[in-house]
Design a protein around this motif. Structure first.
Motif, PDB file in Angstrom:
ATOM      1  N   SER A  84       9.698  13.846  11.253  1.00 36.47           N
ATOM      2  CA  SER A  84       8.822  13.299  10.676  1.00 36.47           C
ATOM      3  C   SER A  84       9.183  11.627  11.262  1.00 36.47           C
ATOM      4  N   ASP A  85       7.762  11.265  11.418  1.00 40.10           N
ATOM      5  CA  ASP A  85       8.049   9.279  10.982  1.00 40.10           C
ATOM      6  C   ASP A  85       7.234   9.361   9.411  1.00 40.10           C
ATOM      7  N   ALA A  86       6.565  10.016   9.134  1.00 38.80           N
ATOM      8  CA  ALA A  86       6.289   9.624   7.841  1.00 38.80           C
ATOM      9  C   ALA A  86       5.941   8.794   7.112  1.00 38.80           C
ATOM     10  N   VAL A  87       4.897   7.798   7.201  1.00 38.26           N
ATOM     11  CA  VAL A  87       5.528   6.387   6.546  1.00 38.26           C
ATOM     12  C   VAL A  87       5.518   6.846   4.399  1.00 38.26           C
ATOM     13  N   GLY A  88       6.036   5.768   3.589  1.00 36.30           N
ATOM     14  CA  GLY A  88       5.449   5.708   2.207  1.00 36.30           C
ATOM     15  C   GLY A  88       5.065   4.870   1.699  1.00 36.30           C
ATOM     16  N   ALA A  89       5.241   3.622   2.834  1.00 40.61           N
ATOM     17  CA  ALA A  89       4.627   2.119   1.876  1.00 40.61           C
ATOM     18  C   ALA A  89       4.332   1.922   3.136  1.00 40.61           C
ATOM     19  N   VAL A  97       0.985  -1.174  -0.318  1.00 42.67           N
ATOM     20  CA  VAL A  97      -0.229  -0.063  -0.427  1.00 42.67           C
ATOM     21  C   VAL A  97       0.780   1.288   0.054  1.00 42.67           C
ATOM     22  N   THR A  98       1.172   1.713  -0.978  1.00 36.97           N
ATOM     23  CA  THR A  98       1.531   3.488  -1.365  1.00 36.97           C
ATOM     24  C   THR A  98       1.038   4.279  -1.416  1.00 36.97           C
ATOM     25  N   GLU A  99       1.508   5.313   0.134  1.00 38.13           N
ATOM     26  CA  GLU A  99       0.883   6.055  -0.219  1.00 38.13           C
ATOM     27  C   GLU A  99       0.990   7.506  -1.191  1.00 38.13           C
ATOM     28  N   PRO A 100      -0.135   8.061  -1.393  1.00 43.65           N
ATOM     29  CA  PRO A 100       0.521   9.146  -2.160  1.00 43.65           C
ATOM     30  C   PRO A 100       1.139  10.556  -1.675  1.00 43.65           C
ATOM     31  N   PRO A 101       1.994  11.231  -2.048  1.00 37.63           N
ATOM     32  CA  PRO A 101       2.897  12.668  -1.212  1.00 37.63           C
ATOM     33  C   PRO A 101       1.814  13.393  -1.166  1.00 37.63           C
ATOM     34  N   GLY A 102       2.330  13.826   0.414  1.00 36.67           N
ATOM     35  CA  GLY A 102       1.904  14.367   0.772  1.00 36.67           C
ATOM     36  C   GLY A 102       0.417  13.867   2.138  1.00 36.67           C
ATOM     37  N   ALA A 103       0.584  12.717   1.983  1.00 37.24           N
ATOM     38  CA  ALA A 103      -0.119  12.297   2.854  1.00 37.24           C
ATOM     39  C   ALA A 103       0.065  12.016   5.094  1.00 37.24           C
ATOM     40  N   HIS A 104       1.730  11.810   4.549  1.00 42.48           N
ATOM     41  CA  HIS A 104       2.155  12.071   5.996  1.00 42.48           C
ATOM     42  C   HIS A 104       1.279  10.818   6.481  1.00 42.48           C
ATOM     43  N   LEU A 105       1.551   9.397   6.410  1.00 45.38           N
ATOM     44  CA  LEU A 105       0.397   8.931   7.696  1.00 45.38           C
ATOM     45  C   LEU A 105       1.491   8.216   8.184  1.00 45.38           C
TER      46      LEU A 105
END
Length: 883
Positions: free
Chosen positions: A700-705, A555-563
Motif C-alpha cells: 500500500s502506498d496510502a498517504v497520511g498527510a 492536509v491530513t486524511e482521515p483513517p481509512g481514506a487510503h488516498l
C-alpha cells in the motif's frame, strides 16, 4: 543657605544634575515598567488559560452514586456558574448504507447532551454542516461512514440490539482530548488519542437508546465563575485545585473531578514562572546598569565636589552642614529623577500597551511604581550622598596624602587579576552544572501545588557579568598605563605634535576612561544578550509551530481514506508551489507500538524544513541521501536507539500491517541514524523510512498527510480555499493557525512585551553609557583645555585629543560589549534550554537591532565629543575666568 545652594546647583551644575537625573529616571522607569508588565502578563496568562478551556470541570459520577444528588451538590458549590449532566456510552460500532454498500466502523462513543449545552459550553462543539442540534456526527465518523445530514446510521450498543438514528449535522470536537479523558487517571494512563467514532444525541433520545445497555456512565460538566480567580496563575491553580478537592471531600466518594481548568492553569503557572525568571535574567541587569550609570555620572564630578567641599570648609561650614548640602543634591536627583522615571514608565505603558499600568490592576501597579521610586531614591543616595560623605572624611591634607600613597602601591599581578579570573572560572563551573540540568521547573513532591526551581543557575550569568566587567576594567587600565607608544601613534594623525601629550593625558586619566569603557561594554552586552535571546526564542517558537504543522499548509486524511500519492494533484491550487505526500503508519518494535513515517528522501525538503539539529549521526542532507541510496535504511528516535541498544547497521525488524492480508508482517530495516524531531511526528518515539520501501513491503502506498509549500505567504487564505474545496473529507491546518495553538502564553504574550521594553531601554543605556559619561568628563576638563590653549595648542590639536579619547572609548566599549554579550547569550540560551522547544541549533542574531544599538552608542559618543570640541574652542581667558 539651602535655597541658595539649590539655585547654584541648578544654575551652574545643570549638566551634571540632568545627567544624574537621566540615570535615575532610566533605572526607575525600567523597574516600574518591567514589574507592572510582569504582573499584567501573569494576569493575561490566567485569562488565556481559563478561556482556552471549554468545560472547567468534568465530574465523574461514581458507580452506585445518584447523579441527581451529585448535580445538586455541585450547583450549591460556591463559584459554580453552570452544571449540566452528560451521558457517556461505549459503542461497539456504527453502520451506514451508502451508494449500495454497507460502511462499518470500529468501537466509539455516544454522548447524551441536555438542552442548552451548546450555549453553556460553546467551545466544546463546532458545527461543520447541517443543524447544530439533534443527532450530531463527528467529522471523522461521518467520513468513515460516508454519511451526511439526512442519512440514517446504525449504532451498536453492548447489551442491546442496533439502534437507528437520523443524522442532523456534522460537527467537530476541538477539545476531544479532554472531553474523552479517563477522569482521575494519571497522565501516563490517559488514552493516547480520542475515539475516532463519536455521535452526540439529545439527552432524552440517549436515555431511550441506552436503556439496558452496558458501559454507560454519567458526568456533570461544570462552568466556573472565572472572575473569582486570583490574577496570578499559580494562585489561581491553587484556588481551583483546592475547590475541586473540597467538592470530592464533600461528595463522600460519589464524585471524581476532572479538573480541566486546573490543567490549563498548571501550564500557565509554569509559563508565569519562566516569565519571572526571564525578568530576573534579562531585566535586573538593565536596572543595575542604570544605577551604575548614575554612579559614574556622580563620580565624573568627584574632583570638583572635593574642591567645593574644601572651599566650604574654609568658609566656616561644619561637616554636618556640608552633609546637609550633599543630601540636598541627592534628594533633588532622587525626587526629580524618580518622578521623571515614573512618567517615562507611564508614557511607555500608554503608547505601547494602551495603559499606564501596562494592564495590571491598580493595586499592583501602584506597588511596583512605589518600589521603583524607593529604589531610585536609594540609588541617588548611594551615588551622590555616600561619595560626598567619603570625600568629607578624607578632606585633610594628611588623609589625601595617605590616599595618594595607597593608590601608588602596586600589588602583584596575581592579586590584581586573581578576582577577575576567579569569578570567570566560577561562572563557567556554575554554567556547566546548571546547563546539565537544562534548568527545568520541577513540581514539588507529595502533590503540593507549587513549583520549585533552583536559582543556582542565576549565579553563572551574574558571575560572568561581574567577572567580565572587572576583566575589561583591568585590561583597559593595563593598556592605558603601559601602551603610551601605541597611544601616541594612534593619536598622531589627529593631534600631530601633541601625540605624546595626548598619550600621557590618557594614561593619567586611565581610571575615568576605563570606567567609561566598562559602562559602555556592559550596556552593549545587555543589548546584545537580550536581543539575541529574544530572536532565538522567537526562532524556536516558529520552528516548533512548523514541526507541529509540518509545512505552510498540511492536509491530513482521515483513517481509512487510503488516498494514493497521485491525489496531490487535486491540492495544487493557486499559491501552492509544491505538494509532498507523507505516509503515516504504525509499527511494532518488540512490544512497543510507534509511529512510522514514510518519506520521499529526494523531495521531502521541498515542502518542509529539515534542520541538522533534528538528526544525529549525520546532517539532514546526508541521512536523507542514505534513505534514497539504501531504501531499507531506518531512522529511529533517541529513546528507541537507547532502549534497544542499537548500533549503526543493525537490523531492526518492524511489524507493520499488510494492506493485502490485514495481518502484521515483519519487515526488516537497517538502523542508519537518529531523528530527534520530524515534521508532524510526536515528541517521543517514532521511525522515519523510505516511503517506496514501505509501500513495496506492505502492498500500500496510502498517504497520511500532504505537506504544502506556499513560499511562506498566504497560508491562511490557501487553507481556507482547500477547506472549501475538500469539505469534511480531510483536515486542513495552516502554519498561522498552528502558531497560535502551540505557542505558550509566554511566547505570545509575555516575552514579546518584555523584550520590547528591554530592547528600548538597552538602546538608551548604550547611548547614555557611551556619551553621557564622556560628555561630563570633557566638561570637567575645560580648564585643562584652556591651559593647553594658553601654552600654544591649536584648535585642531584639541579636537584631535577629544576625538582620540572618543575613539578609544567607542572601540573598547563596543568590542568588550560584543564579547561579553556573545558569552552571556550562549550561557543564557544553554542554561534556559527548558524554555526552548525544541532546543536551538545555534543563536539567532538580530543584525538590524544590533547595528541600531551600536549606531546609537557611536552617535552619543560623537555628540559628546563634538560638544567637548565646541567647549574647547572657547577663548582661554574667558574659560579660565568662568572656572
Amino acid at each position: 543657605m539651602i535655597i541658595a545652594w539649590a539655585r547654584g546647583l541648578t544654575r551652574h551644575r545643570a549638566g551634571r544634575l540632568l545627567a544624574a537625573l537621566a540615570g535615575i529616571a532610566l533605572a526607575v522607569a525600567l523597574i516600574a515598567a518591567l514589574g507592572s508588565f510582569l504582573t499584567a502578563s501573569k494576569a493575561t496568562m490566567t485569562q488565556r488559560a481559563v478561556h482556552s478551556v471549554a468545560v472547567d470541570w468534568q465530574v465523574q459520577v461514581q458507580p452506585g452514586a445518584d447523579a441527581n444528588t451529585v448535580l445538586s451538590l455541585i450547583r450549591k458549590t460556591p463559584g459554580t456558574r453552570a452544571a449540566l449532566p452528560v451521558g457517556f456510552a461505549h459503542t461497539s460500532g456504527f453502520t451506514a448504507q451508502a451508494q449500495g454498500s454497507t460502511q462499518t466502523t470500529g468501537p466509539g462513543m455516544a454522548l447524551g447532551l441536555p438542552p442548552g449545552y451548546h450555549s453553556r459550553f460553546p467551545g466544546e462543539i463546532r458545527t461543520l454542516s447541517g443543524s447544530s442540534t439533534g443527532v450530531l456526527l463527528a467529522q471523522q465518523t461521518a467520513s468513515n461512514l460516508h454519511a451526511a445530514p439526512g442519512d440514517t446510521i446504525g449504532i451498536r450498543l453492548p447489551g442491546v440490539g442496533p439502534r437507528q438514528v437520523k443524522v442532523d449535522g456534522v460537527i467537530d470536537l476541538p477539545q476531544a482530548d479532554s472531553l474523552f479523558q479517563t477522569v482521575g487517571a494519571p497522565s501516563q494512563s490517559q488514552p493516547t488519542a480520542p475515539p475516532d467514532n463519536v455521535v452526540l444525541l439529545p439527552a432524552t433520545q440517549f436515555a431511550s437508546l441506552t436503556r439496558g445497555a452496558t458501559g454507560v456512565t454519567d458526568q456533570i460538566h461544570v462552568a466556573r465563575d472565572d472572575s473569582l480567580l486570583p490574577s496570578d496563575p499559580a494562585a489561581a491553580f491553587t484556588s481551583v485545585t483546592g475547590a475541586a478537592h473540597n467538592l470530592e471531600a464533600r461528595s463522600a466518594g460519589a464524585a471524581l473531578v476532572g479538573n480541566n481548568v486546573g490543567a490549563a492553569l498548571d501550564s500557565a503557572r509554569q509559563d508565569a514562572l519562566y516569565a519571572q525568571i526571564l525578568f530576573l535574567f534579562l531585566g535586573v541587569p538593565g536596572a543595575v546598569l542604570a544605577a551604575a550609570l548614575t554612579a559614574a555620572v556622580a563620580a565624573a564630578g568627584g574632583e570638583r565636589r572635593r574642591q567645593e567641599q574644601g572651599l566650604l570648609r574654609l568658609r566656616g561650614l561644619r561637616p554636618r552642614q556640608i552633609t546637609a548640602l550633599a543630601g540636598l543634591e541627592a534628594v533633588l536627583i532622587g525626587l526629580l529623577g524618580g518622578l521623571a522615571g515614573l512618567g517615562i514608565a507611564a508614557l511607555i505603558g500608554r503608547l505601547a500597551f494602551s495603559a499606564a499600568s501596562f494592564g495590571a490592576g491598580a493595586g499592583t501597579w501602584a506597588v511596583w511604581y512605589a518600589i521603583a521610586f524607593v529604589l531610585g531614591a536609594a540609588v541617588a543616595a548611594g551615588a551622590v550622598l555616600v561619595p560626598a560623605l567619603r570625600d568629607l572624611r578624607t578632606l585633610t591634607v594628611s588623609d589625601t596624602r595617605k590616599e595618594a600613597g595607597a593608590r601608588s602601591t602596586r600589588n602583584p599581578w596575581w592579586m590584581r587579576y586573581g578576582l577577575d579570573f576567579a569569578l570567570l572560572i566560577g561562572s563557567w563551573l556554575v554554567f556547566r552544572a546548571s546547563s546539565g540540568n537544562q534548568y527545568a521547573l520541577v513540581l514539588a513532591p507529595e502533590g503540593v501545588p507549587t513549583l520549585s526551581v533552583s536559582y543556582w543557575a542565576f549565579l553563572g550569568p551574574a558571575l560572568l557579568w561581574i567577572g567580565a566587567a572587572l576583566l575589561v576594567w583591568r585590561l583597559t587600565l593595563l593598556a592605558l598605563a603601559h601602551g603610551r607608544p601605541a597611544l601616541a601613534r594612534l593619536a598622531r594623525p589627529l593631534t600631530a605634535t601633541l601625540a605624546g601629550t595626548t598619550a600621557t593625558v590618557l594614561s593619567r586619566r586611565r581610571r575615568p576612561l576605563a570606567r567609561s569603557v566598562v559602562l559602555l561594554a556592559l550596556a552593549v552586552s545587555f543589548a546584545v544578550s537580550t536581543a539575541v535571546f529574544n530572536a532565538t526564542y522567537h526562532q524556536q517558537a516558529e520552528v516548533d509551530a512548523r514541526l507541529t504543522n509540518g509545512a505552510d499548509v498540511t492536509v491530513t486524511e482521515p483513517p481509512g481514506a487510503h488516498l494514493p500519492p497521485g491525489a496531490a494533484n487535486t491540492l495544487k491550487v493557486s499559491g501552492v508551489r509544491h505538494v509532498e505526500p507523507l505516509q503515516h503508519r504504525f509499527a511494532y518494535v518488540g512490544s512497543d507500538l510507534q509511529d512510522l513515517y514514510g518519506v520521499r528522501p529526494d523531495t521531502i525538503a521541498h515542502a518542509t524544513s529539515l534542520q541538522d539539529a533534528y538528526f544525529a549521526g549525520g546532517t539532514a542532507h546526508q541521512l536523507m541521501r542514505k534513505l534514497a541510496q539504501r531504501p531499507d535504511d531506518l531512522l529511529v528516535s533517541v529513546e528507541t536507539a537507547h532502549d534497544f541498544q542499537l548500533s549503526p547497521g543493525d537490523t531492526v525488524n518492524l511489524r507493520i500491517q499488510d494492506a493485502r492480508t490485514k495481518a502484521l508482517r515483519t519487515v526488516p530495516f537497517h538502523y542508519a541514524g537518529i531523528t530527534k524531531e520530524f515534521p508532524t511526528a510526536p515528541k517521543d518515539s517514532f521511525f522515519v523510512a523510505n516511503a517506496s520501501y514501505i509501500a513495496k513491503t506492505t502492498g500500500s502506498d496510502a498517504v497520511g498527510a500532504f505537506l504544502l509549500d506556499t513560499g511562506g505567504t498566504h497560508q491562511k487564505q490557501i487553507a481556507d480555499k482547500l477547506r472549501h474545496h475538500l469539505g469534511t473529507s480531510a483536515t486542513v491546518t495552516d502554519l498561522t493557525q498552528t502558531r497560535g495553538t502551540v505557542g505558550t502564553s509566554l511566547t505570545s504574550v509575555d516575552l514579546a512585551g518584555l523584550t520590547r521594553i528591554e530592547l528600548g531601554f538597552a538602546v538608551l543605556l548604550s547611548a547614555g553609557a557611551g556619551g553621557l559619561v564622556l560628555a561630563l568628563g570633557l566638561a570637567e576638563r575645560r580648564r585643562t583645555f584652556a591651559i593647553a590653549t594658553v601654552l600654544g595648542a591649536r584648535s585642531r590639536q584639541l579636537r584631535g585629543m577629544v576625538l582620540t579619547e572618543a575613539l578609544l572609548l567607542t572601540a573598547g566599549g563596543l568590542t568588550g560589549g560584543a564579547l561579553i554579550g556573545w558569552a552571556l547569550s550562549e550561557m543564557l540560551v544553554k542554561v534556559l534550554t527548558g524554555v526552548f522547544d525544541p532546543p536551538p541549533a545555534g543563536l539567532s542574531v538580530p543584525a538590524t537591532y544590533l547595528i541600531l544599538t551600536a549606531g546609537a552608542a557611536v552617535a552619543a559618543v560623537l555628540a559628546a565629543a563634538l560638544n567637548g570640541i565646541r567647549s574647547a574652542g572657547r577663548p582661554a581667558v574667558e574659560e579660565l575666568r568662568d572656572l
